[in-house]
Motif scaffolding. Structure first.
Motif, PDB file in Angstrom:
ATOM      1  N   ALA A 180     -96.318 -11.270 -45.374  1.00 26.78           N
ATOM      2  CA  ALA A 180     -96.700 -12.023 -44.176  1.00 26.78           C
ATOM      3  C   ALA A 180     -97.428 -11.133 -43.166  1.00 26.78           C
ATOM      4  CB  ALA A 180     -95.459 -12.648 -43.542  1.00 26.78           C
ATOM      5  N   ALA A 181     -96.929  -9.913 -42.947  1.00 20.44           N
ATOM      6  CA  ALA A 181     -97.571  -8.990 -42.009  1.00 20.44           C
ATOM      7  C   ALA A 181     -98.973  -8.629 -42.485  1.00 20.44           C
ATOM      8  CB  ALA A 181     -96.731  -7.729 -41.848  1.00 20.44           C
ATOM      9  N   THR A 182     -99.112  -8.433 -43.789  1.00 16.21           N
ATOM     10  CA  THR A 182    -100.421  -8.139 -44.364  1.00 16.21           C
ATOM     11  C   THR A 182    -101.385  -9.300 -44.132  1.00 16.21           C
ATOM     12  OG1 THR A 182     -99.451  -6.730 -46.077  1.00 16.21           O
ATOM     13  CG2 THR A 182    -101.664  -7.573 -46.495  1.00 16.21           C
ATOM     14  N   ALA A 183    -100.867 -10.513 -44.254  1.00 14.58           N
ATOM     15  CA  ALA A 183    -101.711 -11.698 -44.062  1.00 14.58           C
ATOM     16  C   ALA A 183    -102.281 -11.750 -42.647  1.00 14.58           C
ATOM     17  CB  ALA A 183    -100.914 -12.966 -44.354  1.00 14.58           C
ATOM     18  N   VAL A 184    -101.494 -11.313 -41.659  1.00  9.64           N
ATOM     19  CA  VAL A 184    -101.971 -11.314 -40.267  1.00  9.64           C
ATOM     20  C   VAL A 184    -103.141 -10.338 -40.118  1.00  9.64           C
ATOM     21  CG1 VAL A 184    -101.380 -10.832 -37.870  1.00  9.64           C
ATOM     22  CG2 VAL A 184     -99.729 -11.978 -39.352  1.00  9.64           C
ATOM     23  N   VAL A 185    -102.962  -9.112 -40.638  1.00 11.53           N
ATOM     24  CA  VAL A 185    -104.034  -8.115 -40.577  1.00 11.53           C
ATOM     25  C   VAL A 185    -105.259  -8.614 -41.347  1.00 11.53           C
ATOM     26  CG1 VAL A 185    -104.695  -5.744 -41.131  1.00 11.53           C
ATOM     27  CG2 VAL A 185    -102.379  -6.224 -40.338  1.00 11.53           C
ATOM     28  N   HIS A 186    -105.001  -9.201 -42.512  1.00  7.79           N
ATOM     29  CA  HIS A 186    -106.068  -9.711 -43.374  1.00  7.79           C
ATOM     30  C   HIS A 186    -106.881 -10.779 -42.644  1.00  7.79           C
ATOM     31  CE1 HIS A 186    -107.753 -11.400 -47.191  1.00  7.79           C
ATOM     32  NE2 HIS A 186    -107.626 -10.143 -47.581  1.00  7.79           N
ATOM     33  N   LEU A 187    -106.185 -11.711 -41.981  1.00  4.25           N
ATOM     34  CA  LEU A 187    -106.870 -12.776 -41.258  1.00  4.25           C
ATOM     35  C   LEU A 187    -107.684 -12.212 -40.100  1.00  4.25           C
ATOM     36  CD1 LEU A 187    -107.483 -15.715 -40.516  1.00  4.25           C
ATOM     37  CD2 LEU A 187    -105.300 -15.780 -39.282  1.00  4.25           C
ATOM     38  N   ALA A 188    -107.060 -11.357 -39.291  1.00  5.38           N
ATOM     39  CA  ALA A 188    -107.767 -10.778 -38.147  1.00  5.38           C
ATOM     40  C   ALA A 188    -109.009 -10.021 -38.601  1.00  5.38           C
ATOM     41  CB  ALA A 188    -106.826  -9.840 -37.381  1.00  5.38           C
ATOM     42  N   ASN A 189    -108.870  -9.264 -39.682  1.00  2.00           N
ATOM     43  CA  ASN A 189    -109.996  -8.491 -40.199  1.00  2.00           C
ATOM     44  C   ASN A 189    -111.111  -9.396 -40.723  1.00  2.00           C
ATOM     45  OD1 ASN A 189    -111.230  -5.931 -40.996  1.00  2.00           O
ATOM     46  ND2 ASN A 189    -110.779  -6.539 -43.096  1.00  2.00           N
ATOM     47  N   ASN A 190    -110.721 -10.476 -41.399  1.00  2.00           N
ATOM     48  CA  ASN A 190    -111.731 -11.380 -41.950  1.00  2.00           C
ATOM     49  C   ASN A 190    -112.439 -12.182 -40.857  1.00  2.00           C
ATOM     50  OD1 ASN A 190    -111.775 -10.888 -44.765  1.00  2.00           O
ATOM     51  ND2 ASN A 190    -109.802 -11.909 -44.978  1.00  2.00           N
ATOM     52  N   ILE A 191    -111.722 -12.522 -39.792  1.00  2.00           N
ATOM     53  CA  ILE A 191    -112.379 -13.187 -38.669  1.00  2.00           C
ATOM     54  C   ILE A 191    -113.438 -12.252 -38.066  1.00  2.00           C
ATOM     55  CG2 ILE A 191    -112.051 -14.024 -36.309  1.00  2.00           C
ATOM     56  CD1 ILE A 191    -109.365 -15.159 -37.204  1.00  2.00           C
ATOM     57  N   PHE A 192    -113.083 -10.975 -37.954  1.00  2.08           N
ATOM     58  CA  PHE A 192    -114.045  -9.989 -37.460  1.00  2.08           C
ATOM     59  C   PHE A 192    -115.248  -9.896 -38.398  1.00  2.08           C
ATOM     60  CE2 PHE A 192    -115.488  -5.496 -37.197  1.00  2.08           C
ATOM     61  CZ  PHE A 192    -115.901  -5.491 -35.873  1.00  2.08           C
ATOM     62  N   LYS A 193    -114.985  -9.918 -39.707  1.00  4.33           N
ATOM     63  CA  LYS A 193    -116.070  -9.834 -40.689  1.00  4.33           C
ATOM     64  C   LYS A 193    -116.965 -11.071 -40.655  1.00  4.33           C
ATOM     65  CE  LYS A 193    -113.792  -6.819 -44.090  1.00  4.33           C
ATOM     66  NZ  LYS A 193    -113.238  -6.750 -45.477  1.00  4.33           N
ATOM     67  N   VAL A 194    -116.378 -12.231 -40.309  1.00  2.00           N
ATOM     68  CA  VAL A 194    -117.194 -13.443 -40.193  1.00  2.00           C
ATOM     69  C   VAL A 194    -118.302 -13.236 -39.167  1.00  2.00           C
ATOM     70  CG1 VAL A 194    -117.191 -15.827 -39.350  1.00  2.00           C
ATOM     71  CG2 VAL A 194    -115.489 -15.096 -41.018  1.00  2.00           C
ATOM     72  N   PHE A 195    -117.978 -12.550 -38.067  1.00  2.00           N
ATOM     73  CA  PHE A 195    -118.994 -12.283 -37.049  1.00  2.00           C
ATOM     74  C   PHE A 195    -120.050 -11.300 -37.556  1.00  2.00           C
ATOM     75  CE2 PHE A 195    -115.474 -13.793 -34.394  1.00  2.00           C
ATOM     76  CZ  PHE A 195    -116.148 -14.715 -33.597  1.00  2.00           C
ATOM     77  N   LEU A 196    -119.650 -10.445 -38.519  1.00  2.00           N
ATOM     78  CA  LEU A 196    -120.598  -9.476 -39.064  1.00  2.00           C
ATOM     79  C   LEU A 196    -121.501 -10.087 -40.126  1.00  2.00           C
ATOM     80  CD1 LEU A 196    -118.315  -6.306 -39.532  1.00  2.00           C
ATOM     81  CD2 LEU A 196    -120.026  -6.674 -37.754  1.00  2.00           C
ATOM     82  N   VAL A 197    -120.914 -10.865 -41.052  1.00  2.00           N
ATOM     83  CA  VAL A 197    -121.682 -11.333 -42.222  1.00  2.00           C
ATOM     84  C   VAL A 197    -121.506 -12.818 -42.514  1.00  2.00           C
ATOM     85  CG1 VAL A 197    -121.638  -9.048 -43.317  1.00  2.00           C
ATOM     86  CG2 VAL A 197    -119.778 -10.661 -43.772  1.00  2.00           C
ATOM     87  N   GLY A 198    -120.676 -13.527 -41.729  1.00  2.00           N
ATOM     88  CA  GLY A 198    -120.345 -14.917 -42.049  1.00  2.00           C
ATOM     89  C   GLY A 198    -121.527 -15.870 -42.023  1.00  2.00           C
ATOM     90  N   ARG A 199    -122.564 -15.556 -41.250  1.00  2.92           N
ATOM     91  CA  ARG A 199    -123.716 -16.465 -41.156  1.00  2.92           C
ATOM     92  C   ARG A 199    -124.459 -16.583 -42.482  1.00  2.92           C
ATOM     93  NH1 ARG A 199    -124.908 -11.669 -38.836  1.00  2.92           N
ATOM     94  NH2 ARG A 199    -126.832 -10.583 -39.489  1.00  2.92           N
TER      95      ARG A 199
END
Length: 262
Positions: free
Chosen positions: A43-62
């Motif tokens: 569960a803790a990993t999932a939180v870090v994973h989500l936060a990191n992927n949201i950040f990545k969306v701003f980098l490459v999500g478009r």
């Protein structure tokens, strides 16, 4: 020591895996498992994973292909919830074996054994050359989403399967990365909704007492920095050596989980 380990793993792996589409959850979950029960580590990993992927969306999500995201992420989100619920059930079962090593109590539980098998299995796939370029037909993308989501919810390990099923989607490199990241965000939100009702509510005090909340925040920030630098510097770095190192480490972690040492 815990902060150094979690931040180092999150920083390095987040950067190295930006273009591979998998690796952060695979490596970070065992690191959290050194300090917390396995189900809490997932569960803790999932939180870090989500936060990191949201950040990545701003980098490459478009660059994401919305049609592929829909075909993959919808079944993935549904089955991620199923896998997360199953993990919650496994976590309530009594230990299979209990023993002591040097005065330290070790337990082999169902959840540890299941995750050990999954971690070991994905590690073997990483280490066998013939599976390096494994990919499947595009028509199986929804099936891949279901399998990836289920194992992501159950063990926190999903990216390797996700990449295998999306490699044949006819996407360019940047579109592939964007599609993977956006799909991962959808799956993380699904499984975290289940984790929140089970592990976080049940183990919140233990997580807080053990410094888990601070570790999650620190790990997320380290992952942000790793992803940012990865987007700038690591386009030409080969993943072969990294995958071998990760595979060996995962086999060791799987053995430790399966025998109850961790």
């Amino acid at each position: 020591m815990s902060y150094v380990l979690i931040c180092a793993v999150a920083f390095i792996v987040s950067g190295l895996t930006l273009f591979s589409g998998f690796g952060l959850g695979t490596v970070l979950m065992p690191a959290f498992a050194l300090f917390f029960p396995v189900e809490v580590a997932v569960a803790a990993t999932a939180v870090v994973h989500l936060a990191n992927n949201i950040f990545k969306v701003f980098l490459v999500g478009r660059r994401a292909d919305v049609k592929v995201v829909a075909a993959f992420a919808v079944p993935a989100a549904v089955f991620a919830a199923v896998g997360a619920a199953l993990l919650g059930y496994f976590a309530t079962l009594k230990p299979l074996v209990e023993y002591a090593i040097g005065g330290r109590q070790c337990q082999v539980t169902v959840v540890k054994l299941v995750i050990a098998v999954l971690v070991g299995g994905f590690a073997v796939l990483d280490l066998i050359p013939r599976f390096e370029n494994l990919a499947v037909n595009r028509k199986y993308i929804p099936l891949g989403g279901a399998l990836s989501g289920f194992f992501g919810g159950l063990s926190g390990i999903q990216g390797a399967l996700r990449s295998v099923f999306l490699l044949k989607a006819g996407l360019g490199k940047e579109s592939f990365v964007g599609t993977v990241v956006l799909s991962a965000v959808i799956v993380d939100i699904s499984r975290l909704s289940i984790y929140g009702m089970t592990f976080f509510s049940r183990h919140l005090e233990q997580l807080r007492a053990g410094g888990g909340i601070g570790l999650v925040v620190a790990g997320s920030l380290a992952a942000f920095l790793g992803a940012f630098l990865g987007a700038k510097l690591l386009k030409k770095i080969t993943m072969k050596t990294v995958k071998i190192m990760v595979g060996v480490m995962l086999l060791a972690i799987a053995a430790a989980l399966g025998t109850g040492i961790v």
